[in-house]
Design a protein around this motif. Structure first.
Motif, PDB file in Angstrom:
ATOM      1  N   PHE A  55       0.878  -1.169   0.000  1.00 27.72           N
ATOM      2  CA  PHE A  55       0.000   0.000   0.000  1.00 27.72           C
ATOM      3  C   PHE A  55       0.912   1.213   0.000  1.00 27.72           C
ATOM      4  O   PHE A  55       1.764   1.358   0.884  1.00 27.72           O
ATOM      5  N   THR A  56       0.808   2.049  -1.019  1.00 26.66           N
ATOM      6  CA  THR A  56       1.726   3.177  -1.181  1.00 26.66           C
ATOM      7  C   THR A  56       0.932   4.471  -1.226  1.00 26.66           C
ATOM      8  O   THR A  56       0.085   4.643  -2.103  1.00 26.66           O
ATOM      9  N   TYR A  57       1.187   5.341  -0.308  1.00 28.66           N
ATOM     10  CA  TYR A  57       0.381   6.558  -0.208  1.00 28.66           C
ATOM     11  C   TYR A  57       1.292   7.771  -0.102  1.00 28.66           C
ATOM     12  O   TYR A  57       2.253   7.761   0.670  1.00 28.66           O
ATOM     13  N   LYS A  58       0.999   8.775  -0.899  1.00 24.93           N
ATOM     14  CA  LYS A  58       1.776  10.007  -0.829  1.00 24.93           C
ATOM     15  C   LYS A  58       1.070  10.955   0.130  1.00 24.93           C
ATOM     16  O   LYS A  58      -0.033  11.409  -0.136  1.00 24.93           O
ATOM     17  N   LEU A  59       1.728  11.193   1.235  1.00 24.40           N
ATOM     18  CA  LEU A  59       1.134  12.026   2.273  1.00 24.40           C
ATOM     19  C   LEU A  59       1.618  13.458   2.110  1.00 24.40           C
ATOM     20  O   LEU A  59       2.808  13.739   2.213  1.00 24.40           O
ATOM     21  N   LYS A  60       0.673  14.354   1.860  1.00 30.99           N
ATOM     22  CA  LYS A  60       1.026  15.767   1.715  1.00 30.99           C
ATOM     23  C   LYS A  60       0.981  16.390   3.107  1.00 30.99           C
ATOM     24  O   LYS A  60      -0.067  16.381   3.757  1.00 30.99           O
ATOM     25  N   VAL A  61       2.111  16.898   3.554  1.00 33.38           N
ATOM     26  CA  VAL A  61       2.159  17.564   4.856  1.00 33.38           C
ATOM     27  C   VAL A  61       1.897  19.046   4.608  1.00 33.38           C
ATOM     28  O   VAL A  61       2.704  19.735   4.003  1.00 33.38           O
ATOM     29  N   GLU A  62       0.750  19.501   5.046  1.00 35.70           N
ATOM     30  CA  GLU A  62       0.345  20.882   4.766  1.00 35.70           C
ATOM     31  C   GLU A  62       1.148  21.861   5.618  1.00 35.70           C
ATOM     32  O   GLU A  62       1.534  21.545   6.746  1.00 35.70           O
ATOM     33  N   ALA A  63       1.348  23.039   5.056  1.00 34.15           N
ATOM     34  CA  ALA A  63       2.147  24.061   5.743  1.00 34.15           C
ATOM     35  C   ALA A  63       1.511  24.493   7.064  1.00 34.15           C
ATOM     36  O   ALA A  63       2.204  24.916   7.986  1.00 34.15           O
ATOM     37  N   PHE A  64       0.190  24.357   7.163  1.00 36.44           N
ATOM     38  CA  PHE A  64      -0.490  24.865   8.364  1.00 36.44           C
ATOM     39  C   PHE A  64      -0.580  23.842   9.487  1.00 36.44           C
ATOM     40  O   PHE A  64      -1.088  24.134  10.560  1.00 36.44           O
ATOM     41  N   TRP A  65      -0.119  22.589   9.270  1.00 35.11           N
ATOM     42  CA  TRP A  65      -0.174  21.614  10.361  1.00 35.11           C
ATOM     43  C   TRP A  65       0.838  22.027  11.424  1.00 35.11           C
ATOM     44  O   TRP A  65       2.031  22.213  11.116  1.00 35.11           O
ATOM     45  N   PRO A  66       0.417  22.152  12.660  1.00 37.59           N
ATOM     46  CA  PRO A  66       1.352  22.591  13.703  1.00 37.59           C
ATOM     47  C   PRO A  66       2.496  21.590  13.929  1.00 37.59           C
ATOM     48  O   PRO A  66       2.274  20.383  13.863  1.00 37.59           O
ATOM     49  N   ALA A  67       3.681  22.114  14.158  1.00 34.52           N
ATOM     50  CA  ALA A  67       4.848  21.276  14.443  1.00 34.52           C
ATOM     51  C   ALA A  67       4.594  20.507  15.742  1.00 34.52           C
ATOM     52  O   ALA A  67       4.210  21.094  16.751  1.00 34.52           O
ATOM     53  N   ASP A  68       4.756  19.198  15.686  1.00 36.64           N
ATOM     54  CA  ASP A  68       4.541  18.363  16.873  1.00 36.64           C
ATOM     55  C   ASP A  68       4.845  16.918  16.493  1.00 36.64           C
ATOM     56  O   ASP A  68       5.103  16.613  15.322  1.00 36.64           O
ATOM     57  N   THR A  69       4.794  16.035  17.484  1.00 34.24           N
ATOM     58  CA  THR A  69       4.880  14.599  17.211  1.00 34.24           C
ATOM     59  C   THR A  69       3.457  14.060  17.182  1.00 34.24           C
ATOM     60  O   THR A  69       2.681  14.325  18.103  1.00 34.24           O
ATOM     61  N   TYR A  70       3.129  13.351  16.105  1.00 33.20           N
ATOM     62  CA  TYR A  70       1.767  12.863  15.942  1.00 33.20           C
ATOM     63  C   TYR A  70       1.730  11.345  15.875  1.00 33.20           C
ATOM     64  O   TYR A  70       2.370  10.749  15.008  1.00 33.20           O
ATOM     65  N   PRO A  71       0.963  10.703  16.742  1.00 35.80           N
ATOM     66  CA  PRO A  71       0.717   9.283  16.555  1.00 35.80           C
ATOM     67  C   PRO A  71      -0.341   9.115  15.457  1.00 35.80           C
ATOM     68  O   PRO A  71      -1.364   9.796  15.466  1.00 35.80           O
TER      69      PRO A  71
END
Ligand SMILES: *[C@@H]1O[C@H](CO)[C@@H](O)[C@H](O)[C@H]1NC(C)=O
Length: 159
Positions: A119-135
């Motif tokens: 399963f191959t997914y391209k995850l776009k990390v948006e500029a507005f997502w706050p910097a943090d560690t996400y589970p």
């Protein structure tokens, strides 16, 4: 499976990961640690992601695309498969703008019991997502029976 075999398997899967199409090349893919979810739901054989760092939780950069690839052996056949990814905090928050049609991202769809698939997914990390560690929790579900066919959890670090 002993340690030696799992090491060789990991190397073979990494080679596969590089040669199967669709892996973004901005960051090289590497193995990432993951956990399964429930005992009766298949977990991946290995998970690779293009990370900005070489080890530890996968670091991703804002405003960039990171590719995730999970190899797994389905426990049953399934013709229509749905993908769902969420931030796995005390309440699951769906990742924004995700495409739920997993067949677009599977190496082989329908799923065939026991046959290695990815399963191959391209995850776009948006500029507005706050910097943090996400589970993150990622689930593929058989759309007909609503049974989960793959589930895994891992962490990403946005900075
Ligand atoms: C799953 O699909 C494969 C390939 O189409 C088929 O050979 C097999 O019999 C199916 N298994 C079940 C349990 O339906």
């Amino acid at each position: 499976m002993n340690l030696m075999n799992s090491k060789i398997e990991g190397i073979l899967l990494l080679i596969l990961t590089i040669f199967l199409p669709n892996f973004a090349q901005a960051f090289p893919p590497r193995r990432v640690k993951f956990a399964g979810c429930f005992d009766n739901v298949a977990r991946p054989v290995a998970v690779f992601m293009s990370c900005a760092n070489k080890r530890g939780d996968c670091e991703v950069r804002k405003d960039s695309v990171h590719t995730l690839r999970a190899f797994f052996r389905p426990k049953h056949n399934a013709t229509a498969v749905e993908s769902f990814a969420a931030w796995n905090s005390w309440l699951q928050v769906p990742l924004p703008n995700q495409d739920h049609d997993a067949c677009k991202y599977l190496y082989q769809c329908p799923l065939v019991e026991n046959r290695l698939n990815s399963f191959t997914y391209k995850l776009k990390v948006e500029a507005f997502w706050p910097a943090d560690t996400y589970p993150v929790i990622w689930t593929l579900t058989d759309a007909e029976s609503e049974e989960e066919v793959l589930c895994f959890r891992f962490r990403i670090v946005i900075n």
